[in-house]
Motif scaffolding. Structure first.
Motif, short mmCIF file in Angstrom:
data_model
loop_
_atom_site.label_atom_id
_atom_site.label_comp_id
_atom_site.label_asym_id
_atom_site.label_seq_id
_atom_site.Cartn_x
_atom_site.Cartn_y
_atom_site.Cartn_z
N HIS A 96 25.25 -58.55 -35.54
CA HIS A 96 24.43 -57.73 -34.65
C HIS A 96 23.60 -56.71 -35.42
CE1 HIS A 96 27.28 -58.74 -31.09
NE2 HIS A 96 26.21 -59.53 -31.09
N SER A 97 23.61 -56.83 -36.74
CA SER A 97 22.79 -55.97 -37.60
C SER A 97 21.86 -56.84 -38.43
CB SER A 97 23.68 -55.12 -38.51
OG SER A 97 24.58 -54.33 -37.77
N HIS A 98 20.86 -56.22 -39.02
CA HIS A 98 19.92 -56.98 -39.83
C HIS A 98 20.62 -57.48 -41.09
CE1 HIS A 98 16.37 -58.05 -42.19
NE2 HIS A 98 15.72 -58.08 -41.03
N ALA A 99 20.35 -58.72 -41.47
CA ALA A 99 21.03 -59.35 -42.60
C ALA A 99 20.86 -58.58 -43.91
CB ALA A 99 20.53 -60.78 -42.76
N SER A 100 19.75 -57.88 -44.05
CA SER A 100 19.46 -57.18 -45.31
C SER A 100 20.44 -56.05 -45.60
CB SER A 100 18.04 -56.61 -45.27
OG SER A 100 17.90 -55.68 -44.22
N ARG A 101 21.23 -55.67 -44.61
CA ARG A 101 22.19 -54.57 -44.80
C ARG A 101 23.40 -55.01 -45.62
NH1 ARG A 101 24.03 -51.52 -39.54
NH2 ARG A 101 25.14 -50.43 -41.22
N TRP A 102 23.61 -56.32 -45.71
CA TRP A 102 24.88 -56.80 -46.26
C TRP A 102 24.71 -57.47 -47.62
CZ3 TRP A 102 27.40 -54.09 -43.10
CH2 TRP A 102 27.09 -54.05 -41.74
N THR A 103 25.85 -57.73 -48.26
CA THR A 103 25.84 -58.42 -49.54
C THR A 103 25.35 -59.85 -49.34
OG1 THR A 103 28.14 -59.12 -49.24
CG2 THR A 103 27.75 -57.03 -50.40
N THR A 104 25.04 -60.53 -50.43
CA THR A 104 24.42 -61.86 -50.35
C THR A 104 25.25 -62.85 -49.54
OG1 THR A 104 23.41 -61.52 -52.52
CG2 THR A 104 23.53 -63.78 -51.71
N SER A 112 22.11 -64.40 -41.44
CA SER A 112 20.75 -64.86 -41.19
C SER A 112 20.76 -66.23 -40.52
CB SER A 112 19.98 -64.92 -42.51
OG SER A 112 18.67 -65.41 -42.31
N GLU A 113 21.63 -67.12 -41.00
CA GLU A 113 21.71 -68.47 -40.43
C GLU A 113 22.21 -68.43 -38.99
OE1 GLU A 113 23.31 -72.91 -41.76
OE2 GLU A 113 24.15 -71.12 -42.71
#
Length: 212
Positions: A158-166, A173-174
């Motif tokens: 529920h958050s933008h993927a860029s906030r997290w580790t790879t 994102s998927e």
């Protein structure tokens, strides 16, 4: 179709144990615990002949509404997803039918449980997307509801993927791309049918298992 996933995953787990020991296909197993585990598994498979799972998704009654419900779960040994169709009829009856399920053993590399729960959600996203494409000419569900008992993983997606580790970002994102039109929800572990194929169920225990 994965209808026996809770049982089959026990065999997958055993295969992984043999793989970890780097045994070849024709190697005689000398570990008596593994031999006993395998024998117990295959000796009870015949019990599955008593298992019945309704395959008719819809009755001949007038349909009012169709919902799709998918469930994801993971343990430290395996993660899984299963999908059901819930149908409401004009005569006020409701049917719920298991459509398909998938399970995977967890990677040999140690991964935290929340990350494994995220892997289960990716598996569910792919499975439900595939099933909806298969049935697109048969029915259009009023809603698609995807359930997990991991509040941490729900927070991630529920958050933008860029906030997290790879690792997390790629899977978030998927999931977001595949399920942008679906609703993710939280469910208690005891009510989650995907808990069964993520942990494994003996053949004799799945016969009367209403949760599955």
């Amino acid at each position: 179709l994965g209808l026996l996933a809770p049982v089959i995953v026990l065999g997958k787990m055993l295969m992984q144990k043999l793989w970890i020991k780097k045994l070849d296909w024709d190697t005689v197993i000398t570990n008596q615990l593994l031999v006993q585990e395998w024998n117990n598994f295959i000796e009870n498979l015949s019990v599955l002949s008593n298992l019945t799972i309704p395959r008719l998704l819809f009755t001949d009654q007038i349909i009012i509404r169709i919902e799709v419900h998918g469930f994801a779960d993971s343990s430290l040994k395996a993660y899984a997803a299963c999908v059901y169709v819930r149908t409401f009829y004009q005569n006020k009856t409701i049917t719920v039918r298991l459509v398909s399920s998938k399970s995977r053993v967890t990677p040999l590399k140690v991964v935290s449980l929340p990350r494994l729960e995220l892997c289960a959600m990716v598996l569910l996203a792919k499975l439900v997307t595939k099933l909806l494409k298969i049935f697109k000419d048969k029915f259009v569900p009023e809603s698609v509801n995807l359930w997990t008992d991991s509040q941490i993983a729900l927070c991630w997606i529920h958050s933008h993927a860029s906030r997290w580790t790879t690792f997390i970002a790629n899977r978030v994102s998927e999931i977001q791309e595949l399920t942008s039109e679906f609703k993710w929800r939280h469910i208690k572990s005891a009510q989650n049918p995907a808990d069964l194929p993520s942990r494994g169920v003996l053949p004799q225990d799945i016969i009367d298992c209403e949760l599955w």
